[in-house]
Design a protein around this motif. Structure first.
Motif, PDB file in Angstrom:
ATOM      1  N   GLU A  57      22.942  30.645  28.853  1.00 57.20           N
ATOM      2  CA  GLU A  57      23.859  30.340  29.942  1.00 57.20           C
ATOM      3  C   GLU A  57      24.426  31.660  30.438  1.00 57.20           C
ATOM      4  O   GLU A  57      24.980  32.438  29.664  1.00 57.20           O
ATOM      5  N   VAL A  58      24.244  31.925  31.726  1.00 55.30           N
ATOM      6  CA  VAL A  58      24.752  33.150  32.337  1.00 55.30           C
ATOM      7  C   VAL A  58      25.614  32.745  33.522  1.00 55.30           C
ATOM      8  O   VAL A  58      25.157  32.011  34.400  1.00 55.30           O
ATOM      9  N   ALA A  59      26.851  33.196  33.527  1.00 51.61           N
ATOM     10  CA  ALA A  59      27.800  32.895  34.603  1.00 51.61           C
ATOM     11  C   ALA A  59      27.916  31.386  34.836  1.00 51.61           C
ATOM     12  O   ALA A  59      27.922  30.921  35.964  1.00 51.61           O
ATOM     13  N   GLY A  60      27.965  30.626  33.740  1.00 52.81           N
ATOM     14  CA  GLY A  60      28.139  29.191  33.838  1.00 52.81           C
ATOM     15  C   GLY A  60      26.906  28.404  34.246  1.00 52.81           C
ATOM     16  O   GLY A  60      26.982  27.203  34.472  1.00 52.81           O
ATOM     17  N   ARG A  61      25.770  29.064  34.338  1.00 49.78           N
ATOM     18  CA  ARG A  61      24.534  28.396  34.766  1.00 49.78           C
ATOM     19  C   ARG A  61      23.476  28.537  33.673  1.00 49.78           C
ATOM     20  O   ARG A  61      23.192  29.644  33.208  1.00 49.78           O
ATOM     21  N   THR A 152      25.692  40.298  26.698  1.00 46.60           N
ATOM     22  CA  THR A 152      25.545  41.214  27.836  1.00 46.60           C
ATOM     23  C   THR A 152      24.087  41.627  28.001  1.00 46.60           C
ATOM     24  O   THR A 152      23.560  41.661  29.120  1.00 46.60           O
ATOM     25  N   ALA A 155      22.068  38.674  29.325  1.00 40.70           N
ATOM     26  CA  ALA A 155      22.381  38.463  30.745  1.00 40.70           C
ATOM     27  C   ALA A 155      21.693  39.512  31.617  1.00 40.70           C
ATOM     28  O   ALA A 155      21.196  39.200  32.708  1.00 40.70           O
TER      29      ALA A 155
END
Length: 163
Positions: A57-61, A152, A155
């Motif tokens: 999950e990156v930035a809520g997605r 990090t 992502a």
């Protein structure tokens, strides 16, 4: 990471077609995974040993990636350094390559990074899985800081695939 269903995983793939995402292998033991200890879910395809998958999950997605990797061999795996968790596990490190998302991937463009061959980075960072003797560098970071570095790095890899 929150527990995911097979359908949630299949719908999160960004670098393959919908038809491919419907046919790819998803583990059947999702309910038994250590979800609180995972920053990403990674697995190798037992039907196609040169394929691996990563869901995070990156930035809520939610984002899932198809990866190509060398087929495991019986010889001693190379002891490199994982670019995601900075561990050198006894099981080895592999160059995992992801086709870029969208038109770039359809044209054959890809990006790669070195990952733990067993994709167990979150467990190594938290000390839930032993990478073997002499495989972790001495660091003054806390576990929380190591987890932050791992997320990090994951992502950044996802951004290279999707960007």
């Amino acid at each position: 990471m929150e527990p995911l269903t097979e359908q949630e995983i299949r719908s999160a793939f960004v670098n393959c077609t919908k038809g491919e995402s419907k046919r790819l292998y998803v583990p059947r033991d999702l309910a038994e995974r250590p979800w609180p200890d995972l920053d990403y879910l990674g697995w190798r395809d037992p039907r196609a040993p040169d394929r691996a998958y990563l869901v995070t999950e990156v930035a809520g997605r939610r984002t899932a990636l198809v990866l190509r990797c060398p087929t495991p061999t019986t010889r001693q795996p190379p002891r490199g350094l994982c670019a995601i968790c900075l561990t050198s596990p006894a099981g080895g490190v592999s160059l995992m390559v992801a086709p870029r998302a969208g038109k770039a991937g359809q044209q054959g463009n890809s990006v790669g990074t070195y990952l733990c061959t067993d994709l167990a980075c979150p467990l190594y960072v938290r000390g839930r899985k032993d990478p073997g003797p002499g495989t972790r560098m001495q660091e003054s970071l806390t576990t929380a800081e190591k987890v932050q570095r791992l997320t990090t790095n994951v992502a950044a890899f996802v951004a290279r695939v999707t960007g």
